[in-house]
Design a protein around this motif. Sequence first.
Motif, mmCIF file in Angstrom:
data_model
loop_
_atom_site.group_PDB
_atom_site.id
_atom_site.type_symbol
_atom_site.label_atom_id
_atom_site.label_comp_id
_atom_site.label_asym_id
_atom_site.label_seq_id
_atom_site.Cartn_x
_atom_site.Cartn_y
_atom_site.Cartn_z
ATOM 1 N N MET A 79 -0.924 -0.633 -0.904
ATOM 2 C CA MET A 79 0.267 -0.525 -1.758
ATOM 3 C C MET A 79 0.556 0.957 -2.050
ATOM 4 S SD MET A 79 2.574 -2.466 -3.001
ATOM 5 C CE MET A 79 2.253 -4.162 -3.316
ATOM 6 N N ALA A 80 -0.475 1.733 -2.318
ATOM 7 C CA ALA A 80 -0.283 3.165 -2.605
ATOM 8 C C ALA A 80 0.345 3.858 -1.383
ATOM 9 C CB ALA A 80 -1.623 3.809 -2.970
ATOM 10 N N ARG A 81 -0.135 3.494 -0.206
ATOM 11 C CA ARG A 81 0.423 4.072 1.027
ATOM 12 C C ARG A 81 1.905 3.683 1.164
ATOM 13 N NH1 ARG A 81 -0.218 2.314 5.934
ATOM 14 N NH2 ARG A 81 -1.459 0.523 5.253
ATOM 15 N N ALA A 82 2.214 2.457 0.779
ATOM 16 C CA ALA A 82 3.611 2.005 0.858
ATOM 17 C C ALA A 82 4.486 2.793 -0.121
ATOM 18 C CB ALA A 82 3.688 0.512 0.556
ATOM 19 N N TYR A 83 3.978 3.023 -1.321
ATOM 20 C CA TYR A 83 4.757 3.786 -2.311
ATOM 21 C C TYR A 83 5.089 5.169 -1.749
ATOM 22 C CZ TYR A 83 3.693 0.397 -6.070
ATOM 23 O OH TYR A 83 3.591 -0.718 -6.864
ATOM 24 N N TRP A 84 4.051 5.803 -1.172
ATOM 25 C CA TRP A 84 4.279 7.144 -0.621
ATOM 26 C C TRP A 84 5.357 7.096 0.466
ATOM 27 C CZ3 TRP A 84 3.264 12.007 -1.895
ATOM 28 C CH2 TRP A 84 3.604 12.978 -0.947
ATOM 29 N N LEU A 85 5.215 6.149 1.399
ATOM 30 C CA LEU A 85 6.168 6.060 2.516
ATOM 31 C C LEU A 85 7.575 5.719 2.038
ATOM 32 C CD1 LEU A 85 4.034 4.227 5.213
ATOM 33 C CD2 LEU A 85 4.977 6.542 5.376
ATOM 34 N N SER A 86 7.664 5.011 0.902
ATOM 35 C CA SER A 86 8.997 4.646 0.416
ATOM 36 C C SER A 86 9.814 5.901 0.129
ATOM 37 C CB SER A 86 8.910 3.744 -0.823
ATOM 38 O OG SER A 86 8.492 4.478 -1.957
ATOM 39 N N LEU A 87 9.160 6.966 -0.342
ATOM 40 C CA LEU A 87 9.906 8.209 -0.599
ATOM 41 C C LEU A 87 9.933 9.115 0.627
ATOM 42 C CD1 LEU A 87 9.197 9.223 -4.291
ATOM 43 C CD2 LEU A 87 11.025 7.840 -3.318
ATOM 44 N N GLU A 88 8.888 9.058 1.439
ATOM 45 C CA GLU A 88 8.876 9.930 2.618
ATOM 46 C C GLU A 88 9.884 9.448 3.668
ATOM 47 O OE1 GLU A 88 5.167 12.138 4.461
ATOM 48 O OE2 GLU A 88 5.371 10.141 5.320
ATOM 49 N N ARG A 89 9.964 8.114 3.852
ATOM 50 C CA ARG A 89 10.816 7.593 4.934
ATOM 51 C C ARG A 89 11.841 6.549 4.496
ATOM 52 N NH1 ARG A 89 5.965 6.388 9.162
ATOM 53 N NH2 ARG A 89 4.972 8.414 8.963
ATOM 54 N N GLY A 90 11.710 6.019 3.298
ATOM 55 C CA GLY A 90 12.635 4.958 2.848
ATOM 56 C C GLY A 90 14.028 5.514 2.596
ATOM 57 N N LYS A 91 15.023 4.600 2.619
ATOM 58 C CA LYS A 91 16.415 5.047 2.432
ATOM 59 C C LYS A 91 16.818 4.919 0.974
ATOM 60 C CE LYS A 91 17.928 3.696 7.026
ATOM 61 N NZ LYS A 91 17.943 2.404 7.700
ATOM 62 N N ALA A 92 17.453 5.969 0.465
ATOM 63 C CA ALA A 92 17.943 5.923 -0.916
ATOM 64 C C ALA A 92 18.938 4.775 -1.066
ATOM 65 C CB ALA A 92 18.605 7.251 -1.268
ATOM 66 N N GLY A 93 18.875 4.113 -2.211
ATOM 67 C CA GLY A 93 19.800 3.000 -2.481
ATOM 68 C C GLY A 93 19.282 1.663 -1.992
ATOM 69 N N GLU A 94 18.230 1.703 -1.155
ATOM 70 C CA GLU A 94 17.727 0.434 -0.602
ATOM 71 C C GLU A 94 16.657 -0.183 -1.504
ATOM 72 O OE1 GLU A 94 18.836 -1.361 1.736
ATOM 73 O OE2 GLU A 94 20.274 0.089 2.531
ATOM 74 N N VAL A 95 16.440 -1.480 -1.282
ATOM 75 C CA VAL A 95 15.351 -2.169 -1.976
ATOM 76 C C VAL A 95 14.453 -2.773 -0.899
ATOM 77 C CG1 VAL A 95 16.692 -4.322 -2.281
ATOM 78 C CG2 VAL A 95 14.763 -3.849 -3.774
#
Length: 323
Positions: free
Chosen positions: A224-240
């Motif tokens: 989960m921690a790795r996912a949190y990091w990737l959400s900001l490193e590669r995730g798209k703003a505005g997305e869920v």
Amino acid sequence: MRVLITGITGFAGSHLADLCLEKEDVELYGIIRWRSRTENIEHIWDRLKLLECDLRDATSTRDVIKEVEPDYIFHLAAQSYVPTSWRAPSESLSTNILGELNVFEAVRKIDHPCRIQIACSSEEYGMVLEDEIPIKETNPLRPLSPYAVSKVAQDMLGYQYYKSYGMEIVRTRGFNHTGPRRGPVFVCSDFAKQIVDIENGKKSSVMKVGNLDAKRDFTDVRDMARAYWLSLERGKAGEVYNLCTSKSYSIREILDMLIKLSGVKVDIRTDKDRLRPSDVPLLEGDYSKFNNDTGWEPRIPIEKTLSDLLEFWRENPDRGLVV
Ligand code: GDD
């Protein structure tokens, strides 16, 4: 880069802090309340900077964010225990919604680009129908507790601030997660602690349980921690994004796995105080959207997670109530 974690002393926050400290260029900051317990981050105490702040207070939130000027904010601080939200609904709603609002307003006031992850929850889906499994981000939200409503509000506020002000907000709907350091009020940790207390002869073989029929999708907290990091490193703003494993187990199956891993003999009793006014019967998510955008997938199998959790309680039998 400067990274700020709200809720850094908590369970997921402390694992995320460990992960951030493995990165080369991260200067790590955490927000702490004066009465926060700190045992989860004592091993990294000298490698981060803690700032005292109550997120329900707009002024102190603004001061801290102005001082840090973070590039990334992971907003994890919240009242996160579902039963507490029935006992103290206004406290859960105000802490969770106003805390986030104050973070958004503070970021809006600084002239510094900042990406913000907000920890929303699978509890928002609430009453899910059998034919809606695995749950996608497009599923209707039918929350079944004040906690779940607070998370829907956080989620929608994140969407609104992205749309209204173009803020770089990524919403993650985390399904259940567990592992070492999990507070003993949550189901896997509660059961693991009871089993270790029985192993140690600290209590009789009676194990108190609540609703064993509910099904949950458990991710290891380190995934989960790795996912949190990737959400900001590669995730798209505005997305869920759903963060989960796409596998679910009944709470009875989790209990059986823990008992088998320990080998201890137990006598299982339902404790009516552990039953909820309404419980979410089934949560099993689909993480393909997050996988497509970031490449993330869970790596740690449930057996290892539960075995590490038992080991955690064997090593820390007197650990307090950190949620
Ligand atoms: N806590 C607890 N204790 N839960 C029990 C017990 C028990 O003795 N026996 C059965 N359960 C059942 C609960 O009724 C629920 O269906 C399930 O186990 C999980 O309970 P919790 O571990 O308390 O977690 P939760 O699902 O209510 O909420 C967690 O997951 C959410 C994501 O779906 C929390 O971490 C939330 O903060 C998070 O958002």
